[in-house]
Motif scaffolding. Structure first.
Motif, PDB file in Angstrom:
ATOM      1  N   ALA A 123      -6.165   3.654  -4.087  1.00 18.75           N
ATOM      2  CA  ALA A 123      -7.562   3.419  -4.454  1.00 18.75           C
ATOM      3  C   ALA A 123      -7.796   1.985  -4.905  1.00 18.75           C
ATOM      4  N   GLY A 124      -6.786   1.379  -5.501  1.00 17.54           N
ATOM      5  CA  GLY A 124      -6.920   0.023  -6.017  1.00 17.54           C
ATOM      6  C   GLY A 124      -6.850   0.005  -7.527  1.00 17.54           C
ATOM      7  N   ASN A 125      -6.618  -1.160  -8.063  1.00 18.50           N
ATOM      8  CA  ASN A 125      -6.345  -1.315  -9.492  1.00 18.50           C
ATOM      9  C   ASN A 125      -7.357  -2.199 -10.213  1.00 18.50           C
ATOM     10  N   GLU A 126      -8.591  -2.184  -9.757  1.00 15.63           N
ATOM     11  CA  GLU A 126      -9.602  -3.025 -10.388  1.00 15.63           C
ATOM     12  C   GLU A 126     -10.463  -2.280 -11.402  1.00 15.63           C
ATOM     13  N   GLY A 127     -10.275  -0.963 -11.530  1.00 12.76           N
ATOM     14  CA  GLY A 127     -11.062  -0.170 -12.458  1.00 12.76           C
ATOM     15  C   GLY A 127     -12.534  -0.121 -12.106  1.00 12.76           C
ATOM     16  N   ARG A 128     -12.846  -0.140 -10.814  1.00  9.75           N
ATOM     17  CA  ARG A 128     -14.235  -0.195 -10.382  1.00  9.75           C
ATOM     18  C   ARG A 128     -14.580   0.949  -9.430  1.00  9.75           C
ATOM     19  N   GLU A 129     -15.860   1.137  -9.236  1.00  5.50           N
ATOM     20  CA  GLU A 129     -16.378   2.132  -8.304  1.00  5.50           C
ATOM     21  C   GLU A 129     -15.927   1.762  -6.879  1.00  5.50           C
ATOM     22  N   LEU A 130     -15.518   2.763  -6.118  1.00  4.09           N
ATOM     23  CA  LEU A 130     -14.973   2.527  -4.783  1.00  4.09           C
ATOM     24  C   LEU A 130     -16.017   2.405  -3.688  1.00  4.09           C
ATOM     25  N   GLU A 131     -17.252   2.715  -3.939  1.00  9.37           N
ATOM     26  CA  GLU A 131     -18.252   2.698  -2.880  1.00  9.37           C
ATOM     27  C   GLU A 131     -18.224   1.373  -2.123  1.00  9.37           C
ATOM     28  N   GLY A 132     -17.986   1.452  -0.814  1.00  5.61           N
ATOM     29  CA  GLY A 132     -17.936   0.253   0.022  1.00  5.61           C
ATOM     30  C   GLY A 132     -16.709  -0.605  -0.192  1.00  5.61           C
ATOM     31  N   PHE A 133     -15.678  -0.075  -0.818  1.00  6.52           N
ATOM     32  CA  PHE A 133     -14.501  -0.854  -1.194  1.00  6.52           C
ATOM     33  C   PHE A 133     -13.409  -0.762  -0.125  1.00  6.52           C
ATOM     34  N   GLY A 134     -13.461  -1.598   0.865  1.00  6.06           N
ATOM     35  CA  GLY A 134     -12.404  -1.749   1.844  1.00  6.06           C
ATOM     36  C   GLY A 134     -11.940  -0.461   2.504  1.00  6.06           C
ATOM     37  N   ILE A 135     -10.685  -0.454   2.907  1.00 11.64           N
ATOM     38  CA  ILE A 135     -10.096   0.678   3.605  1.00 11.64           C
ATOM     39  C   ILE A 135     -10.128   1.931   2.735  1.00 11.64           C
ATOM     40  N   ALA A 136      -9.965   1.791   1.433  1.00 11.84           N
ATOM     41  CA  ALA A 136      -9.912   2.953   0.534  1.00 11.84           C
ATOM     42  C   ALA A 136     -11.187   3.780   0.562  1.00 11.84           C
ATOM     43  N   ALA A 137     -12.304   3.210   0.982  1.00 13.83           N
ATOM     44  CA  ALA A 137     -13.568   3.943   1.015  1.00 13.83           C
ATOM     45  C   ALA A 137     -13.850   4.557   2.385  1.00 13.83           C
ATOM     46  N   MET A 138     -12.967   4.364   3.348  1.00 12.38           N
ATOM     47  CA  MET A 138     -13.194   4.916   4.686  1.00 12.38           C
ATOM     48  C   MET A 138     -12.983   6.434   4.688  1.00 12.38           C
ATOM     49  N   PRO A 139     -13.789   7.161   5.419  1.00 18.65           N
ATOM     50  CA  PRO A 139     -13.647   8.624   5.446  1.00 18.65           C
ATOM     51  C   PRO A 139     -12.400   9.110   6.194  1.00 18.65           C
ATOM     52  N   GLN A 140     -11.788   8.267   6.999  1.00 13.67           N
ATOM     53  CA  GLN A 140     -10.612   8.676   7.781  1.00 13.67           C
ATOM     54  C   GLN A 140      -9.314   8.634   6.998  1.00 13.67           C
ATOM     55  N   VAL A 141      -9.351   8.210   5.752  1.00 18.21           N
ATOM     56  CA  VAL A 141      -8.117   8.045   4.984  1.00 18.21           C
ATOM     57  C   VAL A 141      -8.074   9.011   3.800  1.00 18.21           C
ATOM     58  N   LEU A 142      -6.876   9.250   3.302  1.00 22.89           N
ATOM     59  CA  LEU A 142      -6.659  10.008   2.074  1.00 22.89           C
ATOM     60  C   LEU A 142      -6.478   8.969   0.972  1.00 22.89           C
ATOM     61  N   THR A 143      -7.446   8.887   0.069  1.00 23.96           N
ATOM     62  CA  THR A 143      -7.433   7.861  -0.972  1.00 23.96           C
ATOM     63  C   THR A 143      -6.864   8.433  -2.261  1.00 23.96           C
ATOM     64  N   VAL A 144      -5.901   7.711  -2.835  1.00 26.23           N
ATOM     65  CA  VAL A 144      -5.174   8.181  -4.007  1.00 26.23           C
ATOM     66  C   VAL A 144      -5.465   7.274  -5.199  1.00 26.23           C
ATOM     67  N   GLY A 145      -5.980   7.881  -6.265  1.00 25.28           N
ATOM     68  CA  GLY A 145      -6.189   7.181  -7.521  1.00 25.28           C
ATOM     69  C   GLY A 145      -5.015   7.427  -8.448  1.00 25.28           C
ATOM     70  N   ALA A 146      -5.047   6.802  -9.602  1.00 22.56           N
ATOM     71  CA  ALA A 146      -3.953   6.922 -10.568  1.00 22.56           C
ATOM     72  C   ALA A 146      -4.401   7.628 -11.833  1.00 22.56           C
ATOM     73  N   SER A 147      -3.499   8.470 -12.364  1.00 17.67           N
ATOM     74  CA  SER A 147      -3.740   9.120 -13.653  1.00 17.67           C
ATOM     75  C   SER A 147      -2.787   8.542 -14.691  1.00 17.67           C
ATOM     76  N   ASP A 148      -3.141   8.739 -15.967  1.00 13.49           N
ATOM     77  CA  ASP A 148      -2.294   8.234 -17.046  1.00 13.49           C
ATOM     78  C   ASP A 148      -1.427   9.364 -17.618  1.00 13.49           C
ATOM     79  N   ARG A 149      -0.780   9.094 -18.726  1.00 13.15           N
ATOM     80  CA  ARG A 149       0.136  10.067 -19.335  1.00 13.15           C
ATOM     81  C   ARG A 149      -0.571  11.329 -19.806  1.00 13.15           C
ATOM     82  N   ASP A 150      -1.897  11.244 -20.084  1.00 14.18           N
ATOM     83  CA  ASP A 150      -2.673  12.398 -20.527  1.00 14.18           C
ATOM     84  C   ASP A 150      -3.385  13.090 -19.369  1.00 14.18           C
ATOM     85  N   ASP A 151      -3.066  12.700 -18.148  1.00 15.42           N
ATOM     86  CA  ASP A 151      -3.660  13.252 -16.941  1.00 15.42           C
ATOM     87  C   ASP A 151      -5.134  12.894 -16.801  1.00 15.42           C
ATOM     88  N   ASP A 152      -5.544  11.793 -17.444  1.00 13.83           N
ATOM     89  CA  ASP A 152      -6.879  11.241 -17.275  1.00 13.83           C
ATOM     90  C   ASP A 152      -6.784  10.093 -16.281  1.00 13.83           C
TER      91      ASP A 152
END
Length: 147
Positions: free
Chosen positions: A97-126
Motif C-alpha cells: 500500500a505504501g508508507n506515506e500514511g495517506r489516502e490511497l485514492e489515485g495512488f499509483g499501482i496500489a490503487a489499481m483494481p487488478q491488484v491485491l493491495t496490502v496495508g500494514a498493521s501494528d502490534r495492537d492489530d491497528d
C-alpha cells in the motif's frame, strides 16, 4: 541480481523460507519458487519502464504471483499496461500500500483494481501509522517489529 538494499531478500524470506531451519523464521510457503527480478537501483530508485518490464517478463515466464514492494503516488501508462497485461494472463499481483500514511485514492499501482493491495498493521492489530489507507486496501498484515 545483487540486493544492495536487502528488502527483496527480506521479502523473499518471508515468502519462502524453509520451515524447521533453526534460523527462527518460517516462510508462508516454503515450496514457493522465487523468480528474482531487479527493477530498482541500489538506492531504491527506478524508472517506470524498468518496473513495467519486470512485470511483463514475470508474466511471460510463468510467474503466478508477482510481489511489488515498490510504488509511489504516480503511475505511468507503461506501468498500467504492464499490470493489466499480467492480470489478463491470470497473474496475481500483490502490491504494498505504501508508507506515506495517506489516502490511497489515485495512488499509483496500489490503487489499481487488478491488484491485491496490502496495508500494514501494528502490534495492537491497528493500522500502522505509516501505512497508506483507504477502500483500495484488500488485506493488512503485520508491518511493525517484524523479525
Amino acid at each position: 541480481p545483487w540486493d544492495h538494499d536487502g528488502h527483496g531478500t527480506f521479502v523473499s524470506g518471508l515468502i519462502a523460507a524453509t520451515w524447521n531451519n533453526d534460523a527462527g523464521i518460517a516462510g508462508i510457503n516454503p515450496e514457493a519458487q522465487i523468480m528474482v527480478l531487479k527493477a530498482l537501483n541500489s538506492f531504491g530508485h527506478s524508472r517506470a519502464s524498468y518496473v513495467a518490464e519486470a512485470i511483463a517478463y514475470a508474466a511471460d515466464n510463468g510467474a503466478r504471483v508477482i510481489n511489488l514492494s515498490v510504488g509511489g503516488p504516480e503511475i505511468t501508462t507503461v506501468q498500467r499496461k504492464a499490470v493489466e497485461y499480467a492480470a489478463s494472463k491470470g497473474v496475481l499481483i500483490v502490491v504494498a500500500a505504501g508508507n506515506e500514511g495517506r489516502e490511497l485514492e489515485g495512488f499509483g499501482i496500489a490503487a489499481m483494481p487488478q491488484v491485491l493491495t496490502v496495508g500494514a498493521s501494528d502490534r495492537d492489530d491497528d493500522r500502522a501509522g505509516f501505512s497508506n489507507f483507504g477502500p483500495e486496501i484488500d488485506i493488512v498484515s503485520p508491518g511493525v517489529d517484524i523479525v
